[in-house]
Write a protein that holds these residues in place. Structure first.
Motif, short mmCIF file in Angstrom:
data_model
loop_
_atom_site.label_atom_id
_atom_site.label_comp_id
_atom_site.label_asym_id
_atom_site.label_seq_id
_atom_site.Cartn_x
_atom_site.Cartn_y
_atom_site.Cartn_z
N VAL A 197 2.00 27.12 49.40
CA VAL A 197 3.42 26.75 49.38
C VAL A 197 3.87 26.69 50.84
O VAL A 197 3.73 27.67 51.58
CB VAL A 197 4.27 27.74 48.58
CG1 VAL A 197 5.76 27.45 48.77
CG2 VAL A 197 3.91 27.68 47.10
N LEU A 254 6.88 26.22 53.54
CA LEU A 254 8.32 26.39 53.66
C LEU A 254 8.85 25.55 54.82
O LEU A 254 8.74 25.93 55.98
CB LEU A 254 8.65 27.87 53.89
CG LEU A 254 8.12 28.84 52.83
CD1 LEU A 254 8.44 30.28 53.21
CD2 LEU A 254 8.69 28.51 51.45
N HIS A 256 11.11 19.03 48.77
CA HIS A 256 11.16 20.23 47.93
C HIS A 256 10.54 19.93 46.58
O HIS A 256 10.96 19.01 45.87
CB HIS A 256 12.60 20.69 47.75
CG HIS A 256 12.70 21.96 46.95
ND1 HIS A 256 12.43 23.20 47.50
CD2 HIS A 256 12.99 22.18 45.64
CE1 HIS A 256 12.56 24.12 46.57
NE2 HIS A 256 12.91 23.54 45.44
N GLY A 257 9.52 20.68 46.23
CA GLY A 257 8.81 20.47 44.97
C GLY A 257 7.72 19.42 45.03
O GLY A 257 7.04 19.19 44.03
N GLU A 283 4.14 17.78 45.68
CA GLU A 283 2.81 18.35 45.48
C GLU A 283 1.74 17.35 45.91
O GLU A 283 1.92 16.14 45.81
CB GLU A 283 2.60 18.74 44.01
CG GLU A 283 3.59 19.78 43.51
CD GLU A 283 3.24 20.30 42.12
OE1 GLU A 283 2.08 20.10 41.68
OE2 GLU A 283 4.11 20.93 41.49
N CYS A 323 8.44 23.31 49.83
CA CYS A 323 9.64 24.08 49.46
C CYS A 323 10.59 24.08 50.66
O CYS A 323 10.14 24.25 51.80
CB CYS A 323 9.25 25.51 49.09
SG CYS A 323 10.64 26.58 48.60
N TYR A 324 11.87 23.90 50.40
CA TYR A 324 12.82 24.06 51.50
C TYR A 324 12.68 25.47 52.08
O TYR A 324 12.41 26.43 51.36
CB TYR A 324 14.25 23.87 51.01
CG TYR A 324 14.59 22.46 50.59
CD1 TYR A 324 14.10 21.36 51.28
CD2 TYR A 324 15.44 22.23 49.52
CE1 TYR A 324 14.42 20.06 50.89
CE2 TYR A 324 15.77 20.94 49.12
CZ TYR A 324 15.25 19.86 49.81
OH TYR A 324 15.58 18.60 49.42
N LEU A 370 18.92 25.49 49.08
CA LEU A 370 17.88 26.23 48.36
C LEU A 370 18.53 27.43 47.71
O LEU A 370 19.21 28.21 48.37
CB LEU A 370 16.78 26.69 49.32
CG LEU A 370 15.63 27.48 48.70
CD1 LEU A 370 14.79 26.58 47.79
CD2 LEU A 370 14.75 28.10 49.78
N MET A 424 15.61 28.16 42.72
CA MET A 424 14.73 27.10 43.21
C MET A 424 13.52 27.69 43.92
O MET A 424 12.39 27.21 43.77
CB MET A 424 15.50 26.17 44.16
CG MET A 424 16.58 25.33 43.49
SD MET A 424 17.71 24.57 44.72
CE MET A 424 16.58 23.49 45.63
N LEU A 425 13.76 28.74 44.71
CA LEU A 425 12.66 29.37 45.43
C LEU A 425 11.67 30.01 44.46
O LEU A 425 10.46 29.85 44.61
CB LEU A 425 13.23 30.42 46.39
CG LEU A 425 12.24 31.19 47.26
CD1 LEU A 425 11.39 30.25 48.11
CD2 LEU A 425 12.99 32.19 48.15
N GLU A 468 11.13 29.15 41.43
CA GLU A 468 10.44 28.09 40.69
C GLU A 468 9.24 27.55 41.46
O GLU A 468 8.15 27.38 40.90
CB GLU A 468 11.41 26.97 40.36
CG GLU A 468 10.80 25.83 39.54
CD GLU A 468 11.79 24.74 39.21
OE1 GLU A 468 11.44 23.86 38.40
OE2 GLU A 468 12.92 24.75 39.75
N VAL A 469 9.44 27.28 42.75
CA VAL A 469 8.35 26.73 43.55
C VAL A 469 7.25 27.78 43.75
O VAL A 469 6.05 27.47 43.63
CB VAL A 469 8.87 26.21 44.90
CG1 VAL A 469 7.70 25.84 45.81
CG2 VAL A 469 9.75 24.99 44.69
#
Length: 255
Positions: free
Chosen positions: A171, A173, A201-202, A204, A221-222, A234, A238-239, A241-242
């Protein structure tokens, strides 16, 4: 026989990093680096002048190594230590609002032993997760130069090589971390797609491994900066979730 490079030598990271055979050795070596004069001066001046709230602290004032187990399945890649966060505490994402958000989310997912991190040695453990960064020293205005980023690159290249047997997801950031990570993965032999995956953000991407022994799932991710969290660019949800998605594709149990 060539002399061993000193920590002030221009080729210190590049020469030294590839000789290291284990994550603990790498972490110890990172903490001695003095390859970037501007960053050395800034981190040490910050430790001398301090912030009023931390006047009683003995600042770390050295490069901040990665944190987490050497067989992590999920890596989290940030930007660089904060001047009065990691540069003070000696641990990435510790002692500042970004760290407060990150460790709370990891704890909510069952990936950290506690929701806060105050300093090195405070008892925090990460489960299957390792946190690292492309630049290990706190930069002025949170903006490392391109040359500083590139000088620091061998540390992250070697760290990911040592993690490769277990690593299944990363992930990232923020956009700086994303743009910095892709060349590092290419240096390490991963087959980075062309055109290179774009940050979002999000977002992949699958990065095939050099030997086909375990691809890495890259997730954007932001950054959990104070500004992003305050403006709700963010949110904690949201955090989580990622990070939860990263744990899922890495094969980590969350709950």
């Amino acid at each position: 026989m060539r002399d061993e490079p000193t920590t002030e030598a221009q080729d210190f990271p590049a020469v030294t990093a590839q000789r290291l055979e284990a994550i603990p050795e790498l972490d110890d070596a990172v903490a001695t680096c003095r390859a970037c004069p501007r960053l050395v001066a800034w981190r040490e001046e910050t430790a001398r002048t301090k912030r009023a709230a931390f006047r009683d602290w003995d600042y770390w004032a050295r490069p901040v190594p990665g944190f987490g187990p050497p067989d992590a399945r999920l890596a989290i890649v940030g930007l660089a230590p904060a001047a009065h966060g990691g540069n003070r505490t000696g641990r990435a994402f510790t002692g500042d609002p970004s760290g407060d958000a990150l460790y709370a989310a990891l704890h909510d997912l069952g990936l950290a032993s506690q929701p806060t991190s105050a300093r090195r040695g405070d008892g925090l453990e990460l489960y299957g997760v390792r946190i690292t960064m492309p630049v290990h020293c706190a930069p002025p205005d949170n903006r490392p130069t391109t040359a500083e980023r590139d000088t620091c690159r061998p540390w992250l290249t070697r760290e990911l090589e040592l993690l490769r047997p277990s690593l299944r997801a990363i992930v990232v950031l923020g956009g700086f971390g994303w743009q910095s990570l892709l060349p590092v993965m290419a240096d390490g032999g991963w087959r980075v797609p062309r055109p290179r995956p774009a940050f979002g953000h999000g977002s992949e991407a699958i990065i095939p491994s050099p030997e086909g022994d375990g691809d890495v799932h890259l997730i954007g991710c932001y950054h959990p900066s104070q500004r992003n969290m305050f403006t709700r660019t963010l949110t904690p949800a949201m955090l989580r979730e990622v990070l939860g998605r990263g744990a899922e594709v890495a094969g980590l149990q969350i709950g």
